[in-house]
Motif scaffolding. Structure first.
Motif, short mmCIF file in Angstrom:
data_model
loop_
_atom_site.label_atom_id
_atom_site.label_comp_id
_atom_site.label_asym_id
_atom_site.label_seq_id
_atom_site.Cartn_x
_atom_site.Cartn_y
_atom_site.Cartn_z
N HIS A 13 0.86 -1.17 0.00
CA HIS A 13 0.00 0.00 0.00
C HIS A 13 0.90 1.22 0.00
O HIS A 13 2.03 1.16 0.48
N ILE A 15 0.83 5.44 1.06
CA ILE A 15 0.15 6.54 1.74
C ILE A 15 0.82 7.80 1.23
O ILE A 15 2.03 7.97 1.36
N VAL A 39 -4.77 6.71 0.60
CA VAL A 39 -4.25 5.37 0.85
C VAL A 39 -4.62 4.47 -0.33
O VAL A 39 -5.79 4.41 -0.73
N ASP A 49 -8.51 10.24 3.73
CA ASP A 49 -8.58 9.23 4.79
C ASP A 49 -7.95 9.79 6.07
O ASP A 49 -6.80 10.21 6.06
N ILE A 51 -5.83 10.12 9.17
CA ILE A 51 -4.60 9.41 9.57
C ILE A 51 -3.95 10.16 10.72
O ILE A 51 -3.95 11.38 10.76
N ILE A 65 -4.42 4.39 10.58
CA ILE A 65 -5.34 4.68 9.48
C ILE A 65 -6.75 4.37 9.97
O ILE A 65 -6.98 3.32 10.57
N THR A 70 -11.32 2.22 5.33
CA THR A 70 -10.62 1.18 4.55
C THR A 70 -11.22 -0.21 4.80
O THR A 70 -10.55 -1.22 4.62
#
Length: 85
Positions: A13, A15, A39, A49, A51, A65, A70
């Motif tokens: 992933h 970010i 993300v 998102d 964070i 996160i 998600t």
């Protein structure tokens, strides 16, 4: 990232595009930065998102996160690591 139960299904992933909300919070052991980021997910990127990034004075990093945005993919625990120069 791997599945925590089996250690399988290795995948990555990213970010990026972190935007700080407000001022960092300094404690006696480090600093926390709250904001939003994008993300990457299999289904496509999740933008804005929430964070939280904590940088400890000893070099540890913790990235939390929001599990709701998600579909609980990262669980309810932070991603942890070490910052090196």
């Amino acid at each position: 990232m791997t599945r925590p139960v089996h250690g399988s299904a290795v995948h990555k992933h990213t970010i990026n595009d972190f935007k700080l909300s407000g001022n960092p919070t300094k404690t006696s052991t480090g600093t926390t930065y709250n904001g939003t980021a994008t993300v990457s997910m299999k289904e496509g990127p999740v933008s804005n998102d929430p964070i939280s990034i904590t940088l400890s004075d000893n070099g540890n990093i913790s990235i939390m996160i929001d599990p709701k945005t998600t579909d609980n993919h990262f669980g309810n625990t932070p991603i942890e690591g070490k910052v090196t120069a």
